[in-house]
Enzyme design. Structure first.
Site, PDB file in Angstrom:
ATOM      1  N   SER A  97       1.181  -5.115 -11.437  1.00  0.00           N
ATOM      2  CA  SER A  97       0.447  -6.063 -11.904  1.00  0.00           C
ATOM      3  C   SER A  97       0.381  -6.784 -13.202  1.00  0.00           C
ATOM      4  O   SER A  97      -0.038  -5.949 -14.001  1.00  0.00           O
ATOM      5  CB  SER A  97      -1.214  -5.999 -11.342  1.00  0.00           C
ATOM      6  OG  SER A  97      -1.184  -5.750 -10.213  1.00  0.00           O
ATOM      7  N   HIS A 146       3.380 -15.896  -7.729  1.00  0.00           N
ATOM      8  CA  HIS A 146       4.114 -14.914  -7.813  1.00  0.00           C
ATOM      9  C   HIS A 146       4.854 -14.252  -6.459  1.00  0.00           C
ATOM     10  O   HIS A 146       4.433 -13.351  -6.111  1.00  0.00           O
ATOM     11  CB  HIS A 146       3.503 -13.660  -8.618  1.00  0.00           C
ATOM     12  CG  HIS A 146       2.898 -14.048 -10.074  1.00  0.00           C
ATOM     13  ND1 HIS A 146       3.605 -13.768 -11.026  1.00  0.00           N
ATOM     14  CD2 HIS A 146       1.707 -14.554 -10.365  1.00  0.00           C
ATOM     15  CE1 HIS A 146       3.067 -14.352 -12.175  1.00  0.00           C
ATOM     16  NE2 HIS A 146       1.906 -14.575 -11.676  1.00  0.00           N
ATOM     17  N   HIS A 177       1.331  -4.461  -1.051  1.00  0.00           N
ATOM     18  CA  HIS A 177       0.413  -3.400  -0.865  1.00  0.00           C
ATOM     19  C   HIS A 177      -0.086  -3.304   0.294  1.00  0.00           C
ATOM     20  O   HIS A 177      -0.373  -4.163   1.233  1.00  0.00           O
ATOM     21  CB  HIS A 177      -0.642  -3.546  -1.916  1.00  0.00           C
ATOM     22  CG  HIS A 177      -0.637  -3.963  -3.511  1.00  0.00           C
ATOM     23  ND1 HIS A 177      -0.006  -5.193  -3.897  1.00  0.00           N
ATOM     24  CD2 HIS A 177      -0.604  -2.931  -4.508  1.00  0.00           C
ATOM     25  CE1 HIS A 177       0.042  -5.206  -5.246  1.00  0.00           C
ATOM     26  NE2 HIS A 177      -0.056  -3.697  -5.688  1.00  0.00           N
ATOM     27  N   TYR A 220      -3.196  -2.870   1.231  1.00  0.00           N
ATOM     28  CA  TYR A 220      -4.316  -3.447   1.281  1.00  0.00           C
ATOM     29  C   TYR A 220      -4.190  -4.876   1.949  1.00  0.00           C
ATOM     30  O   TYR A 220      -5.347  -5.319   2.266  1.00  0.00           O
ATOM     31  CB  TYR A 220      -5.319  -3.234   0.252  1.00  0.00           C
ATOM     32  CG  TYR A 220      -4.603  -3.904  -1.317  1.00  0.00           C
ATOM     33  CD1 TYR A 220      -4.797  -5.386  -1.275  1.00  0.00           C
ATOM     34  CD2 TYR A 220      -4.301  -3.325  -2.225  1.00  0.00           C
ATOM     35  CE1 TYR A 220      -4.100  -5.846  -2.560  1.00  0.00           C
ATOM     36  CE2 TYR A 220      -3.917  -3.857  -3.428  1.00  0.00           C
ATOM     37  CZ  TYR A 220      -3.787  -5.065  -3.440  1.00  0.00           C
ATOM     38  OH  TYR A 220      -3.278  -5.733  -4.621  1.00  0.00           O
ATOM     39  N   GLU A 221      -3.102  -5.384   1.494  1.00  0.00           N
ATOM     40  CA  GLU A 221      -2.785  -6.881   2.142  1.00  0.00           C
ATOM     41  C   GLU A 221      -2.515  -6.798   3.788  1.00  0.00           C
ATOM     42  O   GLU A 221      -2.541  -7.661   4.385  1.00  0.00           O
ATOM     43  CB  GLU A 221      -1.927  -7.365   1.768  1.00  0.00           C
ATOM     44  CG  GLU A 221      -1.657  -7.641  -0.098  1.00  0.00           C
ATOM     45  CD  GLU A 221      -0.343  -8.087  -0.576  1.00  0.00           C
ATOM     46  OE1 GLU A 221       0.255  -9.134  -0.643  1.00  0.00           O
ATOM     47  OE2 GLU A 221       0.340  -7.010  -1.330  1.00  0.00           O
ATOM     48  N   ALA A 258      -0.776  -1.242 -12.895  1.00  0.00           N
ATOM     49  CA  ALA A 258      -2.015  -1.427 -13.465  1.00  0.00           C
ATOM     50  C   ALA A 258      -3.172  -0.426 -12.651  1.00  0.00           C
ATOM     51  O   ALA A 258      -2.983  -0.291 -11.414  1.00  0.00           O
ATOM     52  CB  ALA A 258      -2.801  -2.779 -13.396  1.00  0.00           C
ATOM     53  N   MET A 279      -3.963   1.491  -6.508  1.00  0.00           N
ATOM     54  CA  MET A 279      -4.037   0.986  -4.888  1.00  0.00           C
ATOM     55  C   MET A 279      -2.381   0.872  -4.885  1.00  0.00           C
ATOM     56  O   MET A 279      -2.062   0.175  -3.775  1.00  0.00           O
ATOM     57  CB  MET A 279      -4.436  -0.325  -4.828  1.00  0.00           C
ATOM     58  CG  MET A 279      -6.163  -0.445  -5.038  1.00  0.00           C
ATOM     59  SD  MET A 279      -6.696  -1.875  -4.822  1.00  0.00           S
ATOM     60  CE  MET A 279      -8.462  -1.673  -5.904  1.00  0.00           C
ATOM     61  N   SER A 280      -1.467   1.336  -5.475  1.00  0.00           N
ATOM     62  CA  SER A 280       0.046   1.216  -5.131  1.00  0.00           C
ATOM     63  C   SER A 280       0.551   2.600  -5.476  1.00  0.00           C
ATOM     64  O   SER A 280       0.042   3.667  -5.691  1.00  0.00           O
ATOM     65  CB  SER A 280       0.518   0.043  -6.064  1.00  0.00           C
ATOM     66  OG  SER A 280       0.555   0.341  -7.609  1.00  0.00           O
ATOM     67  N   ASN A 289      -8.801  -1.016 -17.347  1.00  0.00           N
ATOM     68  CA  ASN A 289      -9.967  -0.987 -17.296  1.00  0.00           C
ATOM     69  C   ASN A 289     -10.535   0.606 -16.824  1.00  0.00           C
ATOM     70  O   ASN A 289      -9.657   1.430 -16.560  1.00  0.00           O
ATOM     71  CB  ASN A 289     -10.752  -1.479 -15.981  1.00  0.00           C
ATOM     72  CG  ASN A 289     -10.253  -1.230 -14.495  1.00  0.00           C
ATOM     73  OD1 ASN A 289      -9.191  -1.788 -14.385  1.00  0.00           O
ATOM     74  ND2 ASN A 289     -10.795  -0.438 -14.099  1.00  0.00           N
ATOM     75  N   HIS A 332     -10.948  -8.689 -11.283  1.00  0.00           N
ATOM     76  CA  HIS A 332      -9.371  -8.720 -11.314  1.00  0.00           C
ATOM     77  C   HIS A 332      -9.050  -9.461 -12.550  1.00  0.00           C
ATOM     78  O   HIS A 332      -7.833  -9.225 -12.971  1.00  0.00           O
ATOM     79  CB  HIS A 332      -8.945  -9.235  -9.931  1.00  0.00           C
ATOM     80  CG  HIS A 332      -7.492  -9.611  -9.896  1.00  0.00           C
ATOM     81  ND1 HIS A 332      -6.699  -8.391  -9.789  1.00  0.00           N
ATOM     82  CD2 HIS A 332      -6.548 -10.639  -9.789  1.00  0.00           C
ATOM     83  CE1 HIS A 332      -5.250  -8.847  -9.624  1.00  0.00           C
ATOM     84  NE2 HIS A 332      -5.527 -10.258  -9.893  1.00  0.00           N
TER      85      HIS A 332
END
Ligand code: HPA
Length: 277
Positions: free
Chosen positions: A30, A61, A83, A85-86, A113, A211-212, A235, A247
């Site tokens: 990301s 993207h 991902h 989560y998609e 990230a 998450m990846s 973060n 995000h």
């Protein structure tokens, strides 16, 4: 995971790039995707033009694979990933990195990230992944095993190869940057973690949460490919920062860290392309 689909994707890549085999693969996470544009002899292929390649849904993207020469060696850079989560099946999530392996890459650098949990970590820090904790209960290898890709029960004791971590540490020091190393905890998302989940991950020894990356690392280890991983801390994870997570904050920090990240990759990729595998 069909071997035939992976062969078709790898075949299309050699045809389009005129490069029979690639040596190193890189996945850009990301906000880090623009790096690929700066490379020498770059040939860019939209994911949508590679057979069976899943295409990320993020606006603007769509994802592309860039073949380039780094230190004279052919390298494949994947800008954009899909991902879990998609809603993608994990076979699709790892299709891209498996294609890198089928294209000849014996080493793959995964970047992402992540939220920082470890003591002393701050937004903007680049952290080398030492190991991971899979907190999702999911695994890309569930299902029938294809022995042509790898063994039924692959060993994961040195996924993020210590030899590659040493190269990253050397390069980081040579650039006068601070070297951080830590364990990455994979959460399924897409909601960010609760403070209690972050506290749990921290007690389990994680320094990073994201998450990846983990399914990709497992699929690559399955294929005997050496993995290097670098997280950009965008973060402090939930409960450790004073403000709620957004995000926008993640992408803003990623953009600000672009210069340092680019400097690290510029110095690191020739080493990984030459030494790795
Ligand atoms: N949690 C999970 N994934 C992330 C985070 C986070 O805090 N930051 C960037 N990706």
């Amino acid at each position: 995971m069909s071997h035939a689909r992976l062969s078709a994707a790898a075949g299309a890549i050699s045809e389009r790039t005129g490069r029979d085999r690639h040596r190193l693969g890189v996945v850009l996470g990301s906000g880090l995707g623009t790096y690929a544009d700066s490379l020498e002899g770059a040939v860019s292929i939209p994911y949508a033009e590679i057979p069976h390649f899943p295409t990320p849904a993020v606006e603007g993207h769509a994802g592309r694979l860039v073949s380039a020469l780094v230190g004279g060696q052919p390298v494949l850079v994947a800008a954009g990933r899909v991902h879990a989560y998609e809603g993608w099946d994990l076979g699709d999530v790892v299709f891209g990195v498996r294609t890198l392996a089928m294209s000849g890459c014996r080493t793959v650098l995964l970047t992402n990230a992540a939220g920082g949990i470890g003591d002393g970590l701050a937004p903007g820090d680049l952290v080398t992944i030492r190991d991971h904790i899979n907190l999702t209960g999911r695994n890309p290898l569930i299902g029938p095993n294809d022995e042509r890709l790898g063994p039924r029960f692959p060993d994961l004791s040195d996924v993020y190869r210590s030899s590659l971590r040493k190269v990253i540490a050397d390069v980081t020091h040579s650039l006068d940057m601070t070297y951080h190393e830590g364990v990455y905890a994979w959460m399924i998302g897409p909601s960010y973690e609760t403070p209690a989940e972050v506290s749990m991950a921290r007690q389990l020894g994680a320094a990073l949460v994201g998450m990846s990356t983990v399914p990709e690392a497992i699929a690559l280890a399955h294929m005997g490919v050496g993995v290097a991983g670098i997280s950009l801390v965008t973060n402090l994870a939930a409960g450790l920062a004073s403000a709620p997570l957004s995000h926008d904050e993640v992408t803003e920090v990623a953009q600000k860290a672009q210069t340092r990240f680019t400097a690290l990759l510029d110095a690191l990729l020739p080493r990984l392309a030459a030494d790795g595998g």
